[in-house]
Design a protein around this motif. Sequence first.
Motif, PDB file in Angstrom:
ATOM      1  N   PHE A  12       0.814  -1.218   0.000  1.00  0.00           N
ATOM      2  CA  PHE A  12       0.000   0.000   0.000  1.00  0.00           C
ATOM      3  C   PHE A  12       0.850   1.272   0.000  1.00  0.00           C
ATOM      4  O   PHE A  12       0.305   2.371   0.086  1.00  0.00           O
ATOM      5  N   GLU A 235     -13.165   9.955   6.174  1.00  0.00           N
ATOM      6  CA  GLU A 235     -12.160   8.922   6.431  1.00  0.00           C
ATOM      7  C   GLU A 235     -12.533   7.585   5.775  1.00  0.00           C
ATOM      8  O   GLU A 235     -11.661   6.763   5.487  1.00  0.00           O
ATOM      9  N   ASP A 236     -13.818   7.377   5.501  1.00  0.00           N
ATOM     10  CA  ASP A 236     -14.247   6.126   4.868  1.00  0.00           C
ATOM     11  C   ASP A 236     -13.763   6.010   3.427  1.00  0.00           C
ATOM     12  O   ASP A 236     -13.805   4.922   2.845  1.00  0.00           O
ATOM     13  N   ILE A 238     -10.632   7.020   2.447  1.00  0.00           N
ATOM     14  CA  ILE A 238      -9.166   6.965   2.390  1.00  0.00           C
ATOM     15  C   ILE A 238      -8.676   5.557   2.080  1.00  0.00           C
ATOM     16  O   ILE A 238      -7.797   5.368   1.227  1.00  0.00           O
ATOM     17  N   GLY A 239      -9.218   4.548   2.740  1.00  0.00           N
ATOM     18  CA  GLY A 239      -8.778   3.178   2.511  1.00  0.00           C
ATOM     19  C   GLY A 239      -8.955   2.737   1.065  1.00  0.00           C
ATOM     20  O   GLY A 239      -8.008   2.237   0.439  1.00  0.00           O
ATOM     21  N   LEU A 242      -6.331   4.545  -1.167  1.00  0.00           N
ATOM     22  CA  LEU A 242      -4.965   4.028  -1.060  1.00  0.00           C
ATOM     23  C   LEU A 242      -4.852   2.660  -1.724  1.00  0.00           C
ATOM     24  O   LEU A 242      -3.838   2.355  -2.373  1.00  0.00           O
ATOM     25  N   PHE A 243      -5.871   1.839  -1.575  1.00  0.00           N
ATOM     26  CA  PHE A 243      -5.856   0.527  -2.225  1.00  0.00           C
ATOM     27  C   PHE A 243      -5.765   0.671  -3.740  1.00  0.00           C
ATOM     28  O   PHE A 243      -4.908   0.069  -4.395  1.00  0.00           O
TER      29      PHE A 243
END
Length: 266
Positions: A12, A235-236, A238-239, A242-243
């Motif tokens: 990541f 914030e939901d 961001i993951g 980045l993935f």
Amino acid sequence: MKDSWSNPLGLFDVSGKVALITGASGAFGAVAAKALAGAGCKLVLAAGNADALAEVQTACVGLGAEVAALAIRPSDESACDRLVALAAERFGALDILVVASGMNKVAKIDALTPADFETVMDANVTQSWLLARAATKQMKTQENGGKIVLVSSARGLLGHPAGYTAYCASKSAVDGITKALGCELGEDRITVNAIAPTVFRSPLTAWMFEEDDKARGFRDGFLARVPKGRLGEPEDLIGPLLFLSSRASDFYTGHILYADGGYTAG
């Protein structure tokens, strides 16, 4: 593969990567800019609102990022080519494209003008296509290809009763571009995916999070269809970002990743 077992989080890692983000002063664009800045990317930021863009640029610099900013909308081929050229000239590459620019015009079909419909389609569809086209030209020259992340919506899959014909059509088209380019560019080491949020906290949706009758009435109806039982937070996003921006998604292309708390599942 051996390094992946000993350091799986390294998949990541986007530090040192060059990312171009359009609509960088908007709700999703600002999240993307700050997240990638904090993750160590070099950034080219674009938005039509120069003052708001400057605020996001300052925040990203404060997070340690090198940033080039241009107050421009990706409204035509020349503007899109200019942004990609800026990334290549300033930082030597373009590894990640995040197309967060776009708009909506809400009106029932008998009140929505043809010009309004065309404006939404141009902002959400044509500009996404033009940016992907410009980025592809650069990414094809790079050994590691690149990552293209478009922004769709749960409304690309589902209709809406409140006058969203232009928006739903445009996001369905973004989904189509994502799938078609995912197929087309696989051999060029370029992945193309989309993040499709439902309602998440932003300046435009802040009223939905308030504790008044109007907001509670909206939430009661909406959350009845959200398995996670809440609205989205920045914030939901961001993951998923980045993935889709990192090596972790090298085998994933043409996908629509719904950031919706399960809304589209039921």
